[in-house]
Design a protein around this motif. Structure first.
Motif, PDB file in Angstrom:
ATOM      1  N   LEU A 182       0.880  -1.160   0.000  1.00  0.00           N
ATOM      2  CA  LEU A 182       0.000   0.000   0.000  1.00  0.00           C
ATOM      3  C   LEU A 182       0.914   1.205   0.000  1.00  0.00           C
ATOM      4  CD1 LEU A 182       0.025   0.919   3.339  1.00  0.00           C
ATOM      5  CD2 LEU A 182      -1.246  -1.183   3.347  1.00  0.00           C
ATOM      6  N   LEU A 183       0.549   2.193  -0.724  1.00  0.00           N
ATOM      7  CA  LEU A 183       1.448   3.316  -0.976  1.00  0.00           C
ATOM      8  C   LEU A 183       2.769   2.694  -1.399  1.00  0.00           C
ATOM      9  CD1 LEU A 183       0.396   5.543   2.075  1.00  0.00           C
ATOM     10  CD2 LEU A 183      -0.490   5.599  -0.256  1.00  0.00           C
ATOM     11  N   THR A 184       3.825   2.950  -0.640  1.00  0.00           N
ATOM     12  CA  THR A 184       5.061   2.309  -1.075  1.00  0.00           C
ATOM     13  C   THR A 184       5.575   1.290  -0.063  1.00  0.00           C
ATOM     14  OG1 THR A 184       6.245   4.189  -0.194  1.00  0.00           O
ATOM     15  CG2 THR A 184       5.804   4.207  -2.569  1.00  0.00           C
ATOM     16  N   ILE A 185       4.872   1.102   1.043  1.00  0.00           N
ATOM     17  CA  ILE A 185       5.359   0.149   2.047  1.00  0.00           C
ATOM     18  C   ILE A 185       4.852  -1.258   1.733  1.00  0.00           C
ATOM     19  CG2 ILE A 185       5.205  -0.541   4.463  1.00  0.00           C
ATOM     20  CD1 ILE A 185       5.241   2.269   5.275  1.00  0.00           C
ATOM     21  N   ALA A 186       5.768  -2.225   1.764  1.00  0.00           N
ATOM     22  CA  ALA A 186       5.356  -3.603   1.518  1.00  0.00           C
ATOM     23  C   ALA A 186       6.080  -4.526   2.478  1.00  0.00           C
ATOM     24  CB  ALA A 186       5.667  -3.990   0.078  1.00  0.00           C
ATOM     25  N   TYR A 212       9.778 -12.999  11.335  1.00  0.00           N
ATOM     26  CA  TYR A 212      10.947 -12.571  10.551  1.00  0.00           C
ATOM     27  C   TYR A 212      10.389 -12.118   9.214  1.00  0.00           C
ATOM     28  CZ  TYR A 212      15.639 -13.180   8.331  1.00  0.00           C
ATOM     29  OH  TYR A 212      16.826 -13.006   7.675  1.00  0.00           O
ATOM     30  N   PHE A 213      10.528 -10.835   8.918  1.00  0.00           N
ATOM     31  CA  PHE A 213       9.977 -10.311   7.671  1.00  0.00           C
ATOM     32  C   PHE A 213      10.811  -9.142   7.157  1.00  0.00           C
ATOM     33  CE2 PHE A 213       8.093  -6.601   9.762  1.00  0.00           C
ATOM     34  CZ  PHE A 213       7.854  -7.053  11.046  1.00  0.00           C
ATOM     35  N   ARG A 214      10.531  -8.758   5.918  1.00  0.00           N
ATOM     36  CA  ARG A 214      11.260  -7.668   5.269  1.00  0.00           C
ATOM     37  C   ARG A 214      10.284  -6.551   4.953  1.00  0.00           C
ATOM     38  NH1 ARG A 214      12.635 -10.175   0.858  1.00  0.00           N
ATOM     39  NH2 ARG A 214      11.533  -8.997  -0.737  1.00  0.00           N
ATOM     40  N   LEU A 215      10.717  -5.350   5.262  1.00  0.00           N
ATOM     41  CA  LEU A 215       9.899  -4.169   5.005  1.00  0.00           C
ATOM     42  C   LEU A 215      10.557  -3.392   3.877  1.00  0.00           C
ATOM     43  CD1 LEU A 215       7.418  -3.167   6.625  1.00  0.00           C
ATOM     44  CD2 LEU A 215       9.006  -1.801   8.010  1.00  0.00           C
ATOM     45  N   GLU A 216       9.778  -3.083   2.852  1.00  0.00           N
ATOM     46  CA  GLU A 216      10.323  -2.310   1.727  1.00  0.00           C
ATOM     47  C   GLU A 216       9.563  -1.003   1.569  1.00  0.00           C
ATOM     48  OE1 GLU A 216      11.002  -4.336  -1.925  1.00  0.00           O
ATOM     49  OE2 GLU A 216      12.243  -5.879  -0.969  1.00  0.00           O
ATOM     50  N   GLY A 217      10.254  -0.012   1.090  1.00  0.00           N
ATOM     51  CA  GLY A 217       9.636   1.288   0.800  1.00  0.00           C
ATOM     52  C   GLY A 217       9.400   2.124   2.038  1.00  0.00           C
ATOM     53  N   ALA A 218      10.081   1.784   3.153  1.00  0.00           N
ATOM     54  CA  ALA A 218       9.811   2.491   4.410  1.00  0.00           C
ATOM     55  C   ALA A 218      10.929   3.451   4.793  1.00  0.00           C
ATOM     56  CB  ALA A 218       9.597   1.478   5.531  1.00  0.00           C
ATOM     57  N   ALA A 219      11.939   3.604   3.940  1.00  0.00           N
ATOM     58  CA  ALA A 219      13.079   4.469   4.288  1.00  0.00           C
ATOM     59  C   ALA A 219      12.602   5.874   4.650  1.00  0.00           C
ATOM     60  CB  ALA A 219      14.071   4.526   3.132  1.00  0.00           C
ATOM     61  N   GLY A 220      13.032   6.329   5.823  1.00  0.00           N
ATOM     62  CA  GLY A 220      12.708   7.689   6.255  1.00  0.00           C
ATOM     63  C   GLY A 220      11.313   7.872   6.820  1.00  0.00           C
ATOM     64  N   ARG A 221      10.469   6.836   6.740  1.00  0.00           N
ATOM     65  CA  ARG A 221       9.093   6.979   7.245  1.00  0.00           C
ATOM     66  C   ARG A 221       8.987   6.344   8.628  1.00  0.00           C
ATOM     67  NH1 ARG A 221       5.759   5.318   1.858  1.00  0.00           N
ATOM     68  NH2 ARG A 221       3.969   5.499   3.235  1.00  0.00           N
ATOM     69  N   LEU A 222       8.167   6.924   9.458  1.00  0.00           N
ATOM     70  CA  LEU A 222       7.967   6.346  10.787  1.00  0.00           C
ATOM     71  C   LEU A 222       6.850   5.311  10.690  1.00  0.00           C
ATOM     72  CD1 LEU A 222       8.655   6.304  13.804  1.00  0.00           C
ATOM     73  CD2 LEU A 222       6.903   8.060  14.132  1.00  0.00           C
ATOM     74  N   VAL A 223       7.244   4.048  10.832  1.00  0.00           N
ATOM     75  CA  VAL A 223       6.291   2.955  10.674  1.00  0.00           C
ATOM     76  C   VAL A 223       5.957   2.382  12.054  1.00  0.00           C
ATOM     77  CG1 VAL A 223       5.923   0.684   9.611  1.00  0.00           C
ATOM     78  CG2 VAL A 223       7.296   2.404   8.426  1.00  0.00           C
ATOM     79  N   THR A 224       4.683   2.165  12.311  1.00  0.00           N
ATOM     80  CA  THR A 224       4.249   1.528  13.556  1.00  0.00           C
ATOM     81  C   THR A 224       3.728   0.144  13.221  1.00  0.00           C
ATOM     82  OG1 THR A 224       3.621   3.677  14.453  1.00  0.00           O
ATOM     83  CG2 THR A 224       2.732   1.737  15.560  1.00  0.00           C
ATOM     84  N   ILE A 225       4.208  -0.840  13.955  1.00  0.00           N
ATOM     85  CA  ILE A 225       3.762  -2.221  13.729  1.00  0.00           C
ATOM     86  C   ILE A 225       3.264  -2.798  15.057  1.00  0.00           C
ATOM     87  CG2 ILE A 225       4.472  -4.564  13.062  1.00  0.00           C
ATOM     88  CD1 ILE A 225       6.583  -3.248  11.241  1.00  0.00           C
ATOM     89  N   ASP A 226       2.013  -3.196  15.096  1.00  0.00           N
ATOM     90  CA  ASP A 226       1.466  -3.865  16.280  1.00  0.00           C
ATOM     91  C   ASP A 226       1.542  -5.360  16.061  1.00  0.00           C
ATOM     92  OD1 ASP A 226       0.911  -1.401  17.282  1.00  0.00           O
ATOM     93  OD2 ASP A 226      -1.273  -1.513  17.008  1.00  0.00           O
ATOM     94  N   LEU A 227       2.348  -6.042  16.867  1.00  0.00           N
ATOM     95  CA  LEU A 227       2.413  -7.506  16.782  1.00  0.00           C
ATOM     96  C   LEU A 227       1.325  -8.076  17.683  1.00  0.00           C
ATOM     97  CD1 LEU A 227       6.266  -8.205  16.944  1.00  0.00           C
ATOM     98  CD2 LEU A 227       4.784  -8.352  14.929  1.00  0.00           C
ATOM     99  N   VAL A 228       0.448  -8.891  17.115  1.00  0.00           N
ATOM    100  CA  VAL A 228      -0.678  -9.458  17.878  1.00  0.00           C
ATOM    101  C   VAL A 228      -0.730 -10.977  17.703  1.00  0.00           C
ATOM    102  CG1 VAL A 228      -2.052  -7.335  17.781  1.00  0.00           C
ATOM    103  CG2 VAL A 228      -2.262  -9.036  15.952  1.00  0.00           C
ATOM    104  N   GLU A 229      -1.737 -11.577  18.344  1.00  0.00           N
ATOM    105  CA  GLU A 229      -1.884 -13.044  18.382  1.00  0.00           C
ATOM    106  C   GLU A 229      -0.646 -13.689  19.017  1.00  0.00           C
ATOM    107  OE1 GLU A 229      -3.486 -14.718  14.728  1.00  0.00           O
ATOM    108  OE2 GLU A 229      -4.917 -13.055  14.563  1.00  0.00           O
ATOM    109  N   LEU A 230      -0.283 -13.131  20.168  1.00  0.00           N
ATOM    110  CA  LEU A 230       0.905 -13.577  20.879  1.00  0.00           C
ATOM    111  C   LEU A 230       0.600 -14.695  21.879  1.00  0.00           C
ATOM    112  CD1 LEU A 230       2.349 -10.022  21.723  1.00  0.00           C
ATOM    113  CD2 LEU A 230       2.830 -11.440  19.720  1.00  0.00           C
ATOM    114  N   ALA A 231      -0.659 -14.816  22.282  1.00  0.00           N
ATOM    115  CA  ALA A 231      -1.010 -15.771  23.345  1.00  0.00           C
ATOM    116  C   ALA A 231      -0.804 -17.203  22.880  1.00  0.00           C
ATOM    117  CB  ALA A 231      -2.460 -15.566  23.770  1.00  0.00           C
TER     118      ALA A 231
END
Ligand SMILES: [Zn+2]
Length: 404
Positions: A7-11, A53-72
């Motif tokens: 979406l936009l440029t983040i993948a 373990y994942f790779r984030l592309e298109g996020a250079a310079g952007r402040l990205v927030t990631i909520d990790l869920v389904e931890l139980a």
């Protein structure tokens, strides 16, 4: 190539060895909710969500927030909130060689949810639970060590998906005699990649040019199982083999079809012992979130060995126990079949002095930081020195000090 979200440029990508992530949802612009895929056993129980373990592309310079869920999840049939929290922040890397811990994570136990904020300097950036160690990393290491006259390797079987299971042996074959034998095991659980870095540090030191390592090779035999669950490592698994069997349980329920990894590793040890080989100390390496401890075989006769080993580890390595050294019970759950660990199983089968070492991934007070790859490699080196001394090869002379 699998594009999970663009979406936009983040993948977000998981198209590489060891990658793992569950469903992904966009909450707002650069704010993503990512489920940890987790893994259950052959009965759909004991869900563990301790690997991503994942790779984030298109996020250079952007402040990205990631909520990790389904931890139980569930551990030994007891439900829990999971073990990922703000004491276990992720690591990130731009080249998959240098890994740094992410600061400023927030944990909300009521969900439970771990919120990460990252403003990557470059793209792509890889994010993982702990610094990964793949079958590719192991192949590269063995490629470097192969050809050393004191290095030998043997295929002891194949995994459920047909991958080779290896036994590496390091000793100086010209120095004969009844040498003490140490046996190391790493990566019974796929997520516990720090154990592979420890094994790599141990092998690199053992086969190094130092006079100290040469002396240890003359006086000791080291057998190493470098990767018990290569299938799990490749698919980004947590702690079960492809058929759902925990490879550090089930040592009393050997089934060569469902758990060929246990059958092959067990057979290699028993064949060695039954063929008259010495086995002075067997050690399996594991990781936990915040605990660190050494556990010995279920036999009071080994109390002295346990205490000697424990004392040397505390004195000569970064090991910092969070509980006293103890002997394992005869079984993890006597009422249920398939709950016996390698420590309990090898003791039951041949009275082998088998030990388990758990090392934390959280902040390490003795190191004064979250453990790095370099810390794991160094621990592997120190562990070799300690083991050589524990099995009676005599104290290893200190390294020559530079004079000034
Ligand atoms: Zn483990």
């Amino acid at each position: 190539m699998i594009v999970l979200l663009a979406l936009l440029t983040i993948a977000v990508y998981t198209d590489f060895e060891g990658a793992s992530l569950g469903r992904i949802r966009r909450l707002a612009g650069d704010w993503l909710e990512c489920a940890v895929a987790g893994e259950t056993d052959h009965e759909g129980r004991n869900r563990q969500a301790t690997w991503y373990y994942f790779r984030l592309e298109g996020a250079a310079g952007r402040l990205v927030t990631i909520d990790l869920v389904e931890l139980a999840g569930e551990y030994n049939y007891k439900p829990n909130r999971g073990v990922i929290d703000d004491r276990t922040p992720p690591v990130y890397s731009y080249d998959r060689r240098t890994w740094r811990h992410l600061t400023g994570v927030e944990y909300d136990p009521s969900v439970p949810l771990l919120r990460l904020r990252i403003q990557p300097e470059r793209s792509p950036v890889w994010i993982a639970h702990v610094p990964p160690y793949t079958t590719g990393d192991l192949a590269r290491l063995l490629g470097e060590l192969r050809g050393h006259p004191h290095f030998a390797e043997r295929v002891i079987g194949t995994s459920a998906e047909g991958r080779e299971l290896l036994l590496v042996t390091v000793t100086d074959p010209d120095a004969r005699g009844d040498k003490p034998v140490v046996w190391l095991m790493a990566r019974q659980h796929a997520w516990e990649s720090p154990t592979s870095w420890v094994a790599e540090g141990a092998l690199r030191f053992l086969l190094s040019d130092s006079s100290e390592a040469a002396s240890i090779r003359r006086r000791t035999v080291f057998h190493v199982f470098p990767m018990v669950d290569p299938d799990g490592v490749v698919r980004g698994g947590v702690r079960f083999n492809v058929h759902g069997y925990d490879l550090n349980r089930n040592w009393d329920a050997i089934d060569p079809e469902k758990m060929p990894e246990i059958a092959a590793h067990r057979r290699a040890v028993l064949d060695w012992v039954d063929g008259g080989g010495r086995l002075d100390l067997f050690l399996t390496l594991h990781n936990t979130e915040t605990a660190e401890y050494l556990e010995g075989p279920p036999d009071g006769a080994f109390r002295g060995l346990l205490e000697r080993f424990h004392k040397l580890l505390v004195g000569r390595s970064s090991f910092e126990p969070t509980r006293p050294a103890s002997l394992a019970p005869p079984s993890t759950d006597p009422a249920r079949k398939g709950r016996m660990t390698v420590v309990q199983g090898l003791y039951r089968d041949r009275k082998i002095p088998a030990f388990l070492l758990e090392q934390r991934i959280s902040f390490h007070p003795k190191l004064g930081r979250f453990p790095t790859v370099e810390d794991r490699l160094k621990f592997g080196e120190d562990l070799v020195r300690v083991l050589a001394e524990v099995v009676g090869a005599g104290p290893v002379p200190p390294r020559p000090q530079a004079t000034r």
